[in-house]
Design a protein around this motif. Structure first.
Motif, PDB file in Angstrom:
ATOM      1  N   LEU A 199       0.782  -1.261   0.431  1.00  0.00           N
ATOM      2  CA  LEU A 199      -0.074   0.073   0.040  1.00  0.00           C
ATOM      3  C   LEU A 199       0.715   1.111   0.056  1.00  0.00           C
ATOM      4  O   LEU A 199       0.332   2.146  -0.026  1.00  0.00           O
ATOM      5  N   ARG A 200       2.262   1.110   0.144  1.00  0.00           N
ATOM      6  CA  ARG A 200       3.032   2.311   0.112  1.00  0.00           C
ATOM      7  C   ARG A 200       2.892   2.807  -1.418  1.00  0.00           C
ATOM      8  O   ARG A 200       2.832   2.117  -2.546  1.00  0.00           O
ATOM      9  N   PRO A 201       2.896   4.279  -1.590  1.00  0.00           N
ATOM     10  CA  PRO A 201       3.118   4.786  -2.819  1.00  0.00           C
ATOM     11  C   PRO A 201       4.204   4.396  -3.885  1.00  0.00           C
ATOM     12  O   PRO A 201       5.414   4.235  -3.364  1.00  0.00           O
ATOM     13  N   GLY A 202       3.650   3.964  -5.010  1.00  0.00           N
ATOM     14  CA  GLY A 202       4.773   3.320  -5.782  1.00  0.00           C
ATOM     15  C   GLY A 202       5.146   2.181  -5.744  1.00  0.00           C
ATOM     16  O   GLY A 202       5.908   1.415  -6.738  1.00  0.00           O
ATOM     17  N   VAL A 203       4.714   1.366  -5.024  1.00  0.00           N
ATOM     18  CA  VAL A 203       4.901  -0.248  -4.732  1.00  0.00           C
ATOM     19  C   VAL A 203       3.821  -0.874  -5.601  1.00  0.00           C
ATOM     20  O   VAL A 203       2.519  -0.604  -5.105  1.00  0.00           O
ATOM     21  N   GLY A 204       4.175  -1.714  -6.298  1.00  0.00           N
ATOM     22  CA  GLY A 204       3.152  -2.190  -7.217  1.00  0.00           C
ATOM     23  C   GLY A 204       3.017  -3.966  -6.687  1.00  0.00           C
ATOM     24  O   GLY A 204       2.026  -4.491  -6.994  1.00  0.00           O
ATOM     25  N   VAL A 205       4.038  -4.670  -6.363  1.00  0.00           N
ATOM     26  CA  VAL A 205       4.224  -5.975  -6.116  1.00  0.00           C
ATOM     27  C   VAL A 205       5.171  -6.215  -4.558  1.00  0.00           C
ATOM     28  O   VAL A 205       6.002  -5.482  -4.848  1.00  0.00           O
ATOM     29  N   ALA A 264       4.308 -17.810  -5.802  1.00  0.00           N
ATOM     30  CA  ALA A 264       4.151 -18.559  -4.771  1.00  0.00           C
ATOM     31  C   ALA A 264       3.567 -17.900  -3.538  1.00  0.00           C
ATOM     32  O   ALA A 264       2.931 -18.564  -2.914  1.00  0.00           O
ATOM     33  N   CYS A 265       4.112 -16.732  -3.269  1.00  0.00           N
ATOM     34  CA  CYS A 265       3.494 -15.665  -2.364  1.00  0.00           C
ATOM     35  C   CYS A 265       3.709 -14.383  -2.956  1.00  0.00           C
ATOM     36  O   CYS A 265       4.870 -13.753  -2.794  1.00  0.00           O
ATOM     37  N   LEU A 266       2.735 -13.586  -3.442  1.00  0.00           N
ATOM     38  CA  LEU A 266       2.791 -12.265  -4.220  1.00  0.00           C
ATOM     39  C   LEU A 266       1.444 -11.694  -3.985  1.00  0.00           C
ATOM     40  O   LEU A 266       0.424 -12.090  -3.899  1.00  0.00           O
ATOM     41  N   LEU A 267       1.791 -10.376  -3.442  1.00  0.00           N
ATOM     42  CA  LEU A 267       0.720  -9.601  -3.113  1.00  0.00           C
ATOM     43  C   LEU A 267       0.722  -8.227  -4.275  1.00  0.00           C
ATOM     44  O   LEU A 267       1.977  -7.845  -4.564  1.00  0.00           O
ATOM     45  N   THR A 268      -0.588  -7.822  -4.524  1.00  0.00           N
ATOM     46  CA  THR A 268      -0.346  -6.768  -5.429  1.00  0.00           C
ATOM     47  C   THR A 268      -1.834  -6.200  -5.104  1.00  0.00           C
ATOM     48  O   THR A 268      -2.692  -6.605  -4.650  1.00  0.00           O
ATOM     49  N   ARG A 269      -1.987  -4.936  -5.657  1.00  0.00           N
ATOM     50  CA  ARG A 269      -3.338  -4.187  -5.601  1.00  0.00           C
ATOM     51  C   ARG A 269      -4.200  -4.584  -6.573  1.00  0.00           C
ATOM     52  O   ARG A 269      -3.732  -4.707  -7.666  1.00  0.00           O
TER      53      ARG A 269
END
Length: 184
Positions: free
Chosen positions: A84-90, A145-150
């Motif tokens: 959720l930090r600005p500029g972070v996508g994954v 295998a463990c990835l977060l994204t918006r």
């Protein structure tokens, strides 16, 4: 155990026949905030994940393999705070093998032809090169295998490429497209 508010679970069942797994999947089907989606046909990891993402309702998507075992209860809170930090996508995680050595800790693009995992087989307590195994840091890509994204970014980029990359490197491809779109 994962301590996180308002958690939704979407599980993809790809023709599971193992008795213990079948019992688990059947029990999950009746749980609140849980969906079990069936997928048939040849194995296509990207298509299964895309289907699960389409069924999910949250603003943050977590791709998580079925063989992943959570070892700290605040893992999801930490990873969501990063994505959720600005500029972070994954955001990805440091994953360990059963012998507690490092399995995944980010990927460097270009190693081995496409991408390679850094610090593979390092001992669990190792700090790694310039302490990169001990702190959050930027990498070229992370494993699916463990990835977060918006969700908004996922939808903007069309999820994983299930046509040309059905099994391998769809996670790396997604990370590259995230970078091309101006995110880390």
């Amino acid at each position: 155990v994962t301590e996180y508010p308002e958690l939704e679970l979407v599980v993809v069942d790809h023709a599971t026949t193992e008795a213990r797994a079948r019992v688990l999947l059947d029990s999950l089907a009746g749980e609140a905030n849980t969906q079990v989606i069936t997928f048939s046909g040849s194995f296509n990891f990207a298509a299964m994940i895309n289907r699960a993402a389409a069924a999910a309702t949250g603003d943050v998507l977590v791709l998580l393999n079925n063989d992943t075992e959570v070892i700290t209860s605040d893992w999801l809170e930490e990873m969501v705070s990063q994505v959720l930090r600005p500029g972070v996508g994954v955001v990805g995680a440091k994953l360990l093998y059963g012998d507690r050595s490092v399995q995944h800790a980010g990927a460097i693009l270009g190693i081995g032809g496409v991408a390679g995992h850094v610090h593979k087989h390092s001992p669990e307590g190792s700090h790694g090169y310039f302490s990169r195994l001990a702190v959050a840091h930027e990498v070229g890509a992370v494993t699916g295998a463990c990835l977060l994204t918006r969700r908004d970014l996922w939808e903007e980029l069309g999820g994983l490429d299930d046509r040309w990359l059905p099994v391998s490197f769809n996670d790396i491809d997604f990370c590259v497209r995230v970078r091309d779109a101006g995110h880390r």
